[in-house]
Design an enzyme around this catalytic site. Sequence first.
Site, PDB file in Angstrom:
ATOM      1  CB  VAL A  14      57.873  84.066   3.911  1.00  0.00           C
ATOM      2  CG1 VAL A  14      58.889  84.500   4.957  1.00  0.00           C
ATOM      3  CG2 VAL A  14      58.253  84.629   2.541  1.00  0.00           C
ATOM      4  CE  LYS A 105      57.588  93.504  -0.286  1.00  0.00           C
ATOM      5  NZ  LYS A 105      57.969  92.597  -1.271  1.00  0.00           N
ATOM      6  CB  VAL A 132      64.941  95.754   2.967  1.00  0.00           C
ATOM      7  CG1 VAL A 132      65.820  96.296   1.843  1.00  0.00           C
ATOM      8  CG2 VAL A 132      63.893  96.777   3.361  1.00  0.00           C
ATOM      9  CE  LYS A 205      61.757  94.447  -1.535  1.00  0.00           C
ATOM     10  NZ  LYS A 205      61.995  93.613  -2.720  1.00  0.00           N
TER      11      LYS A 205
HETATM   12  N1  HSE Z   1      58.726  90.875  -5.109  1.00  0.00           N
HETATM   13  C1  HSE Z   1      60.032  91.095  -4.556  1.00  0.00           C
HETATM   14  C2  HSE Z   1      61.091  91.076  -5.640  1.00  0.00           C
HETATM   15  C3  HSE Z   1      60.430  90.080  -3.525  1.00  0.00           C
HETATM   16  O1  HSE Z   1      60.798  90.751  -6.798  1.00  0.00           O
HETATM   17  O2  HSE Z   1      62.222  91.392  -5.317  1.00  0.00           O
HETATM   18  C4  HSE Z   1      59.894  90.323  -2.170  1.00  0.00           C
HETATM   19  O3  HSE Z   1      60.361  91.513  -1.626  1.00  0.00           O
END
Ligand code: HSE
Length: 433
Positions: A14, A105, A132, A205
């Site tokens: 990221v 998060k 999120v 989230k």
């Molecule tokens: N590991 C998370 C997912 C992505 O599989 O949605 C990052 O928030």
Amino acid sequence: MKQVNVGIIGFGTVGAGTAEILLENREIIRKRVGLDIVLKRVADLDLVSDRGISLPKGVLSNDSNGLLNDPEIDIVVELIGGMTTAKSFISTALKNGKHVVTANKALLAEHGSELYEIAKKAGVNLAYEAAVGGGMPVIGALRDGLAANNTLKIIGILNGTSNYILTRMSKEGLPYEDAVNGAIKLGYAEDPPTLDVNGTDAAHKLAILISLAYGVPAPFGSIYKEGIDRLTPEDILFADQFGYCIKLLTIAQNLGDEIEARVHPAMLPKNHMLANVNEAFNAVFIEGDYVGPTLYYGQGAGRMPTGSAVVSDIMAIARKIKSNADKTSSPLGFADSEGQTIKIQSIKNLKTAYYFRFMAVDKPGVLSKISGILGERNISISSVIQKGRDADGAVPIVMLTHEAYEQDVTEALAMLDKLDILKDRTMMIRVMG
Ligand code: HSE
């Protein structure tokens, strides 16, 4: 002021996406904000790996302390993830009077209240659009776009890894383990993907969305969570025969004096608007009292979608810096919310319909024994399917119920699972109306 200076800590997936967008879209960003946003420093322990992007000379170093204490840095972007070090970096940046953008998060869901207080005291922003739903702008929607409303309901598919695994299980009939291994091979899932498949990531989230919706940090530990790891392709097939698909849902509902907050696999009618959210995509449905239903869809993870969300936060903060107005904003979007509490409803009090798959011996009286125990607890059956015997002589008896209380269901299943007419633990899946 002619420019706003940004420092990124964490040059991973990221971090690299964020740097790339800031550099490649510098012109459109400048036109939108009205000043230049300059990537002044990037700090990471790894100075050699190729991230597919070349930073201007002198930008990359391993000196996170130097970045946090650099008087020229206006906005610190924390992208290392994890708890202790990330928390310390964010606290230091905020106390040093720097605005902070993070995608973390887990940290916000479990320790957000402490950081929100530090940000408020320091009079700076703590922004987290990327925490999120990756590129899906759901934080901004709840905080700003829907700000006129009381939030009635949030229903989301917020874990892309689980959604990808469930999509493979339902489209290709793969067993859970094979679908997980495929997800790991393709880089969708970590090895092992524990926090994704056991519901923790989605619950983090949900805690953040609830905090924003109601203006106070949600007690993360009170959010009910259950993962997808017990689901079988047979359950997906039976659900299909009843007209449902199975998704890992994050659900919050305002019940007046309590908030319902739960994460678990759920059967969703095939014509529900979230039923066709497949692969690694995320979506969330939010209902406000005056706006009515709204829906958001997008890529919930990945270098560019998540980088896009991080840069949107940087731009929003830069606009405030430029306008020289009040640069602070309450991280939860409520100016005055101290002292409130959120009470999360106990899962025992949930009232919903259920799917049960019993693995029962095939002999007379078994079905009536099962339905008798369910009936004693006011659990009323709406449909039953029974298929042929498997190699052990056990038959799946699959039922859908009318609405019942979770407490009654838990007690009935505990009693049934002790009986020798059942060969395996009963599968229970909650059904969305
Ligand atoms: N590991 C998370 C997912 C992505 O599989 O949605 C990052 O928030």
